[in-house]
Design an enzyme around this catalytic site. Structure first.
Site, mmCIF file in Angstrom:
data_model
loop_
_atom_site.group_PDB
_atom_site.id
_atom_site.type_symbol
_atom_site.label_atom_id
_atom_site.label_comp_id
_atom_site.label_asym_id
_atom_site.label_seq_id
_atom_site.Cartn_x
_atom_site.Cartn_y
_atom_site.Cartn_z
ATOM 1 N N ARG A 10 0.833 -1.210 0.000
ATOM 2 C CA ARG A 10 0.000 0.000 0.000
ATOM 3 C C ARG A 10 0.866 1.258 0.000
ATOM 4 N NH1 ARG A 10 -1.502 3.190 4.226
ATOM 5 N NH2 ARG A 10 -1.122 1.632 5.844
ATOM 6 N N HIS A 12 4.223 1.556 -0.752
ATOM 7 C CA HIS A 12 5.386 1.697 -1.631
ATOM 8 C C HIS A 12 5.247 1.175 -3.054
ATOM 9 C CE1 HIS A 12 7.496 3.102 1.860
ATOM 10 N NE2 HIS A 12 7.197 1.996 2.510
ATOM 11 N N LYS A 41 2.694 11.795 6.687
ATOM 12 C CA LYS A 41 3.937 11.014 6.689
ATOM 13 C C LYS A 41 4.980 11.869 5.977
ATOM 14 C CE LYS A 41 6.030 6.601 5.526
ATOM 15 N NZ LYS A 41 5.944 5.279 4.897
ATOM 16 N N VAL A 43 8.106 11.526 4.678
ATOM 17 C CA VAL A 43 8.829 11.072 3.490
ATOM 18 C C VAL A 43 8.305 9.704 3.091
ATOM 19 C CG1 VAL A 43 11.088 10.448 2.540
ATOM 20 C CG2 VAL A 43 10.927 12.273 4.219
ATOM 21 N N THR A 45 8.474 6.696 -0.389
ATOM 22 C CA THR A 45 8.940 6.354 -1.730
ATOM 23 C C THR A 45 7.994 5.363 -2.384
ATOM 24 O OG1 THR A 45 11.218 6.639 -0.978
ATOM 25 C CG2 THR A 45 10.909 5.453 -3.047
ATOM 26 N N LYS A 66 19.314 0.532 8.005
ATOM 27 C CA LYS A 66 19.661 1.751 8.748
ATOM 28 C C LYS A 66 19.597 1.537 10.258
ATOM 29 C CE LYS A 66 18.036 5.202 5.388
ATOM 30 N NZ LYS A 66 16.815 5.946 5.038
ATOM 31 N N HIS A 119 9.405 -3.460 4.530
ATOM 32 C CA HIS A 119 9.834 -2.106 4.892
ATOM 33 C C HIS A 119 10.735 -1.554 3.795
ATOM 34 C CE1 HIS A 119 11.849 1.103 7.164
ATOM 35 N NE2 HIS A 119 12.995 0.523 6.894
#
EC number: 4.6.1.18
Length: 128
Positions: A10, A12, A41, A43, A45, A66, A119
């Site tokens: 949903r 990305h 939200k 940021v 992509t 990360k 993710h």
């Protein structure tokens, strides 16, 4: 209930369009995909490749995420993506975004059985 894999799709996946042609793309998509409901939200992509191609990244190069977790994977090839960044002046509920088209390698975290994307971690330029 929405699973982590469903949430990834949903938030990305946008296989239907090869690139976001309009500057309004992020404003529309962030709303349609429910990322501006309780807050904006900041940021996000979107990946304009087939779900199959993105799921295949789970079996490509293993990299550290990360947050230090070891279940991230980097795509072998560049993918068409759109970065959406909240503009400095915009405030909830009027979330406004800047749309940037890019061609980059994506880094995603995968988990579960079947082993699928859950993710979106980052995107990186060619290291050449």
């Amino acid at each position: 209930k929405e699973t982590a894999a469903m949430k990834f799709q949903r938030q990305h996946m946008d296989s239907g369009s090869s690139l976001s042609s309009s500057s309004d793309y992020c404003n529309k998509m962030m709303k349609v995909r429910n990322m501006t409901q309780e807050s904006c939200k900041p940021v996000n992509t979107f990946v304009h490749e087939s779900l199959q191609d993105v799921q295949a990244v789970c079996f490509q190069e293993n990299v550290t995420c990360k947050n230090g977790q070891q279940n991230c994977h980097q795509s072998r090839s560049n993918m068409h993506i759109t970065d959406c960044r909240q503009t400095s002046g915009s405030k909830y509920p009027n979330c406004l975004y800047q749309t940037s088209n890019m061609n980059r390698h994506i880094i995603i975290a995968c988990e579960g059985n079947p082993y699928v994307p859950v993710h979106f971690d980052a995107s990186v330029e060619d290291s050449t």
